[in-house]
Design a protein around this motif. Structure first.
Motif, PDB file in Angstrom:
ATOM      1  N   LEU A  80      -6.252  15.021   9.799  1.00 24.44           N
ATOM      2  CA  LEU A  80      -6.580  13.800  10.248  1.00 24.44           C
ATOM      3  C   LEU A  80      -7.681  13.313   8.486  1.00 24.44           C
ATOM      4  O   LEU A  80      -8.935  14.201   8.285  1.00 24.44           O
ATOM      5  N   VAL A  81      -7.546  12.362   8.168  1.00 23.39           N
ATOM      6  CA  VAL A  81      -8.082  11.987   6.779  1.00 23.39           C
ATOM      7  C   VAL A  81      -8.280  10.269   6.945  1.00 23.39           C
ATOM      8  O   VAL A  81      -9.621  10.619   6.684  1.00 23.39           O
ATOM      9  N   GLU A  82      -8.709   9.705   8.130  1.00 20.92           N
ATOM     10  CA  GLU A  82      -9.005   8.294   7.839  1.00 20.92           C
ATOM     11  C   GLU A  82      -8.638   7.317   9.754  1.00 20.92           C
ATOM     12  O   GLU A  82      -7.072   7.847  10.184  1.00 20.92           O
ATOM     13  N   THR A  83      -9.293   6.548  10.307  1.00 19.42           N
ATOM     14  CA  THR A  83      -9.578   6.853  11.148  1.00 19.42           C
ATOM     15  C   THR A  83      -9.317   5.160  11.137  1.00 19.42           C
ATOM     16  O   THR A  83     -10.321   4.815  10.322  1.00 19.42           O
ATOM     17  N   VAL A  84      -8.920   4.028  11.608  1.00 19.87           N
ATOM     18  CA  VAL A  84      -9.358   2.350  11.350  1.00 19.87           C
ATOM     19  C   VAL A  84      -8.778   1.534  12.936  1.00 19.87           C
ATOM     20  O   VAL A  84      -8.093   2.331  13.299  1.00 19.87           O
ATOM     21  N   HIS A  85     -10.811   1.403  13.109  1.00 20.96           N
ATOM     22  CA  HIS A  85     -10.473   1.131  14.420  1.00 20.96           C
ATOM     23  C   HIS A  85      -9.980  -0.262  14.284  1.00 20.96           C
ATOM     24  O   HIS A  85     -10.369  -1.439  12.947  1.00 20.96           O
ATOM     25  N   PHE A  86      -9.439  -0.951  15.583  1.00 20.45           N
ATOM     26  CA  PHE A  86      -8.468  -2.322  15.400  1.00 20.45           C
ATOM     27  C   PHE A  86      -9.625  -3.344  16.847  1.00 20.45           C
ATOM     28  O   PHE A  86     -10.155  -1.964  17.891  1.00 20.45           O
ATOM     29  N   PRO A  87      -9.669  -3.920  16.983  1.00 24.75           N
ATOM     30  CA  PRO A  87     -10.009  -5.226  18.363  1.00 24.75           C
ATOM     31  C   PRO A  87      -9.312  -4.840  19.683  1.00 24.75           C
ATOM     32  O   PRO A  87     -10.160  -5.454  20.852  1.00 24.75           O
ATOM     33  N   MET A 128     -11.193   7.129   0.028  1.00 24.22           N
ATOM     34  CA  MET A 128     -10.173   5.697   0.315  1.00 24.22           C
ATOM     35  C   MET A 128     -10.380   4.865   0.493  1.00 24.22           C
ATOM     36  O   MET A 128     -11.175   4.649   1.742  1.00 24.22           O
ATOM     37  N   ALA A 129     -10.990   3.418  -0.194  1.00 27.50           N
ATOM     38  CA  ALA A 129     -11.176   2.205   0.157  1.00 27.50           C
ATOM     39  C   ALA A 129     -10.055   1.330   1.512  1.00 27.50           C
ATOM     40  O   ALA A 129      -8.921   1.851   0.925  1.00 27.50           O
ATOM     41  N   ILE A 130     -11.106   1.680   2.963  1.00 25.69           N
ATOM     42  CA  ILE A 130      -9.822   1.178   4.062  1.00 25.69           C
ATOM     43  C   ILE A 130     -10.641  -0.570   3.992  1.00 25.69           C
ATOM     44  O   ILE A 130     -11.888  -0.412   4.549  1.00 25.69           O
ATOM     45  N   GLY A 131      -9.725  -1.767   4.190  1.00 27.25           N
ATOM     46  CA  GLY A 131     -10.599  -3.027   4.952  1.00 27.25           C
ATOM     47  C   GLY A 131     -10.315  -2.779   6.352  1.00 27.25           C
ATOM     48  O   GLY A 131      -9.504  -1.642   6.872  1.00 27.25           O
ATOM     49  N   GLU A 132     -11.048  -3.992   6.561  1.00 33.28           N
ATOM     50  CA  GLU A 132     -11.200  -3.866   8.262  1.00 33.28           C
ATOM     51  C   GLU A 132     -10.120  -4.545   8.408  1.00 33.28           C
ATOM     52  O   GLU A 132     -10.055  -5.707   8.386  1.00 33.28           O
ATOM     53  N   PHE A 157      -5.009  -5.503   6.297  1.00 33.15           N
ATOM     54  CA  PHE A 157      -5.652  -4.908   6.230  1.00 33.15           C
ATOM     55  C   PHE A 157      -5.583  -4.155   4.795  1.00 33.15           C
ATOM     56  O   PHE A 157      -4.035  -4.200   4.914  1.00 33.15           O
ATOM     57  N   ARG A 158      -5.927  -4.580   3.862  1.00 42.98           N
ATOM     58  CA  ARG A 158      -6.561  -3.806   2.588  1.00 42.98           C
ATOM     59  C   ARG A 158      -6.637  -2.379   1.834  1.00 42.98           C
ATOM     60  O   ARG A 158      -6.808  -1.696   2.956  1.00 42.98           O
ATOM     61  N   VAL A 159      -5.770  -0.891   1.478  1.00 41.76           N
ATOM     62  CA  VAL A 159      -6.110  -0.278   1.378  1.00 41.76           C
ATOM     63  C   VAL A 159      -5.715   0.526  -0.162  1.00 41.76           C
ATOM     64  O   VAL A 159      -5.019  -0.496  -1.331  1.00 41.76           O
ATOM     65  N   ASP A 160      -5.826   1.356  -0.761  1.00 42.32           N
ATOM     66  CA  ASP A 160      -6.145   1.920  -2.246  1.00 42.32           C
ATOM     67  C   ASP A 160      -4.394   1.799  -2.628  1.00 42.32           C
ATOM     68  O   ASP A 160      -3.976   2.067  -3.955  1.00 42.32           O
ATOM     69  N   VAL A 161      -4.390   3.171  -1.204  1.00 39.29           N
ATOM     70  CA  VAL A 161      -3.615   3.528  -1.770  1.00 39.29           C
ATOM     71  C   VAL A 161      -1.935   2.296  -0.968  1.00 39.29           C
ATOM     72  O   VAL A 161      -1.805   2.791  -0.262  1.00 39.29           O
ATOM     73  N   PRO A 162      -1.448   3.076  -2.497  1.00 40.34           N
ATOM     74  CA  PRO A 162       0.166   1.947  -1.650  1.00 40.34           C
ATOM     75  C   PRO A 162       0.863   2.915  -0.640  1.00 40.34           C
ATOM     76  O   PRO A 162       1.292   3.701  -0.591  1.00 40.34           O
TER      77      PRO A 162
END
Length: 294
Positions: free
Chosen positions: A227-234, A1-5, A277-282
């Motif tokens: 756990l399948v994805e981790t999105v890091h934040f600032p 799955m594509a995940i934006g920053e 951020f954007r994802v492919d799965v709604p």
């Protein structure tokens, strides 16, 4: 799955941003700043932020079936009219526990409101999960914890997820059509150095997204708890995510400046802002809340 920053989309500087929810009627995102006593509405098309003062700590805001809004204030559930800024009480919650406040909520596919409470001092195990339907509050019998977060409901309506934040555990319960809950089972556990699990939400594949307070990230878990994805934040304190936009593929995340030292605030100038951020799965469309008896 594509995940934006993740990127900051509006400067809020919330002490405790929480409860994001997408309202398709106006293509806007609503959320609260609990410790700032504020309710916010973000219009992404215009890049505009509108804000209202709340008379008590607002734990959450939800679109209502009648076209208005429902807000969980410390002490009870209220109607909220953005045109006037007025709050009208619907039902008290834990009037016998003045040290508690409401914290996070969602609706299920029937429009029932599932909400949680917590000890505002973050010390005692006085927080509970409730269901509000047909004009009355129901305690489904889950064990009390200090800080509840969620709940969140699976897309098929058969599983309820709720978070014991200080215990660093996410629980899952079977959810019956009539609102009864099965015994809690451990869904996910967060390590001691990984932050605290905060607000949960689900996507259309039944994966569970969890914001991590003091964890600099949000996580996506499969329905089996992997756990399948981790999105890091600032920023350190990520509180909750919500799916928005016409395709429900834009993820919005509330964050918090609460608990940060002056030095940490200086190193995290975006703390408390709203991110996306954007994802492919709604995500899953939010069912408007029902506040009247059937």
């Amino acid at each position: 799955m594509a995940i934006g920053e993740p990127a900051s989309v509006v400067a809020v500087g919330a002490l405790l941003g929480e409860g994001p929810v997408w309202n398709p009627r106006e293509s806007a995102l609503w959320f609260v700043d609990i410790k700032g006593y504020r309710i916010h509405r973000f219009d992404p098309a215009a890049g505009a932020l509108d804000s209202w003062d709340a008379p008590a700590q607002p734990g959450w805001v939800l679109p209502a079936e009648d076209g208005g809004f429902v807000v969980g204030l410390q002490g009870g559930i209220h109607r909220f009219d953005p045109a006037t800024g007025a709050f009208t009480a619907i039902a008290p919650v834990e009037a016998d526990r003045p040290g508690n406040r409401l914290n996070d909520a969602c609706t299920d596919g029937q429009g029932r409101i599932w909400l949680g409470s917590m000890d505002d001092a973050e010390e005692a195990d006085t927080g509970r999960i409730y269901r509000f339907e047909n004009g009355r509050l129901v305690d489904p019998g889950l064990p009390p914890v200090c800080i509840t977060n969620g709940p969140a409901i699976s897309p098929d309506g058969r599983t309820l997820y709720h978070v014991d934040t200080l215990g660093r555990r996410v629980w899952a319960c079977a959810l019956a059509q009539d609102g009864r809950l099965g015994a809690p089972r451990l869904f996910a556990e967060i390590g001691d150095r990984e932050g605290y699990p905060d607000g949960p939400t689900v996507d259309s594949e039944g994966h569970v997204w969890i914001g991590l307070f003091a964890g600099w990230a949000a996580r996506r878990y499969a329905p089996d708890g992997a756990l399948v994805e981790t999105v890091h934040f600032p920023v350190a304190n990520v509180t909750k995510l919500a799916f928005g936009g016409d395709d429900l593929k834009t993820v919005y995340a509330t964050t918090a400046a609460k608990g940060l030292s002056a030095d940490e605030r200086e190193r995290q100038p975006l703390a408390g802002n709203l991110f996306s951020f954007r994802v492919d799965v709604p995500g899953v469309p939010v069912t408007p809340a029902r506040t009247e008896a059937a």
